[in-house]
Design an enzyme around this catalytic site. Structure first.
Site, PDB file in Angstrom:
ATOM      1  N   CYS A  70       0.818  -1.219   0.000  1.00  0.00           N
ATOM      2  CA  CYS A  70       0.000   0.000   0.000  1.00  0.00           C
ATOM      3  C   CYS A  70       0.849   1.266   0.000  1.00  0.00           C
ATOM      4  O   CYS A  70       0.527   2.241  -0.684  1.00  0.00           O
ATOM      5  CB  CYS A  70      -0.965  -0.004   1.179  1.00  0.00           C
ATOM      6  SG  CYS A  70      -0.189   0.114   2.821  1.00  0.00           S
ATOM      7  N   HIS A 107      -2.607   1.233   7.397  1.00  0.00           N
ATOM      8  CA  HIS A 107      -2.792   1.090   5.953  1.00  0.00           C
ATOM      9  C   HIS A 107      -2.874   2.475   5.330  1.00  0.00           C
ATOM     10  O   HIS A 107      -3.534   3.367   5.856  1.00  0.00           O
ATOM     11  CB  HIS A 107      -4.073   0.296   5.673  1.00  0.00           C
ATOM     12  CG  HIS A 107      -4.410   0.213   4.221  1.00  0.00           C
ATOM     13  ND1 HIS A 107      -3.609  -0.415   3.298  1.00  0.00           N
ATOM     14  CD2 HIS A 107      -5.477   0.696   3.518  1.00  0.00           C
ATOM     15  CE1 HIS A 107      -4.158  -0.332   2.097  1.00  0.00           C
ATOM     16  NE2 HIS A 107      -5.282   0.337   2.206  1.00  0.00           N
ATOM     17  N   ASP A 122      -8.411   3.542  -3.188  1.00  0.00           N
ATOM     18  CA  ASP A 122      -7.394   2.615  -2.685  1.00  0.00           C
ATOM     19  C   ASP A 122      -7.025   1.651  -3.802  1.00  0.00           C
ATOM     20  O   ASP A 122      -7.876   0.903  -4.297  1.00  0.00           O
ATOM     21  CB  ASP A 122      -7.963   1.851  -1.482  1.00  0.00           C
ATOM     22  CG  ASP A 122      -6.897   1.083  -0.705  1.00  0.00           C
ATOM     23  OD1 ASP A 122      -5.769   0.956  -1.208  1.00  0.00           O
ATOM     24  OD2 ASP A 122      -7.216   0.602   0.397  1.00  0.00           O
TER      25      ASP A 122
END
Length: 252
Positions: A70, A107, A122
């Site tokens: 991420c 995250h 995302d």
């Protein structure tokens, strides 16, 4: 770094000047990234520290045709969006399933503002929603046969929810709109005790979305799902490089 090369990496061949600021184009960019750049934590296997330096991320994902976690993919995607003129910021989220990221690591996701509306974006959370979700709309969308929606917890917190086949609506992660920057997570991959311990036992995960499915490699298992067909088979260490090349276009 060239914006055209980033677009080409995700198989969008429009000139940057032709991509105007719109929800349709944001959706197109997000889906293209997810379909072409896998989530992968191979650097754990290589015993190599991840980097949040944008030049190194660009080299890894764009030049070397790798994927990323991420912190890498959402950083690169933010760089792309900003250079195309989008209003975008980094945010942190707390993931419920910490198998692949660890409890000590927030995250990284993105918040994009278009026409005074904010959207959760995302591109690096494995099997996940593939389109922008508006924070002020109670809308259900479906990705890979799973329903997703946003839930407002309070004035500060929101939850990304998914509809589990047997358990009903569950929390994928909780996030706030607090603006973050690279400096907030740049120290995560330094030689810290927590990172060393986590990187030693973190299971391998390489996963990429298909138009109507997903292909996923773990330590010793390959899963290929497309439409209503699903195949699972064992992978030996000796065959891992071949699988990465054939299914993810990653050359080791």
């Amino acid at each position: 770094m060239e914006i055209e090369k980033i677009l080409k990496r995700i198989e969008i061949f429009d000139k940057p000047s032709k991509i105007n600021i719109s929800l349709d184009n944001l959706t197109k960019l997000q889906e293209a990234y997810i379909l072409n750049v896998p989530y992968e934590n191979l650097d754990f296997v290589f015993k190599k520290e991840f980097s949040v330096n944008i030049l190194k991320i660009y080299e890894k994902i764009v030049c070397n045709y790798r994927g990323g976690i991420c912190y890498e993919s959402n950083t690169l995607f933010m760089y792309l969006l900003k250079n195309l003129g989008f209003d975008v910021q980094m945010i942190f989220a707390k993931v419920e399933d910490i198998t692949y990221i660890g409890a000590d690591y927030p995250h990284l996701a993105l918040l994009v503002t278009i026409d005074n509306k904010q959207y959760l974006v995302d591109v690096a959370n494995g099997q996940n929603v593939r389109v922008p979700l508006c924070l002020n709309e109670d809308k259900i969308v479906k990705s890979e046969d799973i329903e997703y929606k946003l839930k407002k917890i309070n004035e500060e917190e929101f939850a990304l929810m998914f509809n589990h086949k047997y358990k009903g609506w569950q929390t994928r992660y909780i996030f706030t709109k607090e603006k973050k920057s690279v400096s907030d997570f740049s120290g995560i991959f330094e030689n810290t005790k927590n990172y060393k311990q986590f990187s030693n036992y973190a299971p391998l995960l390489v996963t990429k979305a298909l138009e109507n499915g997903r292909v996923t490699l773990t330590d010793d298992t390959m899963t290929y799902k497309k439409d209503d067909h699903k195949r699972v088979w064992e992978i030996s260490l000796e065959n891992r490089a071949e699988v990465l090349r054939d299914y993810f276009n990653i050359e080791i």
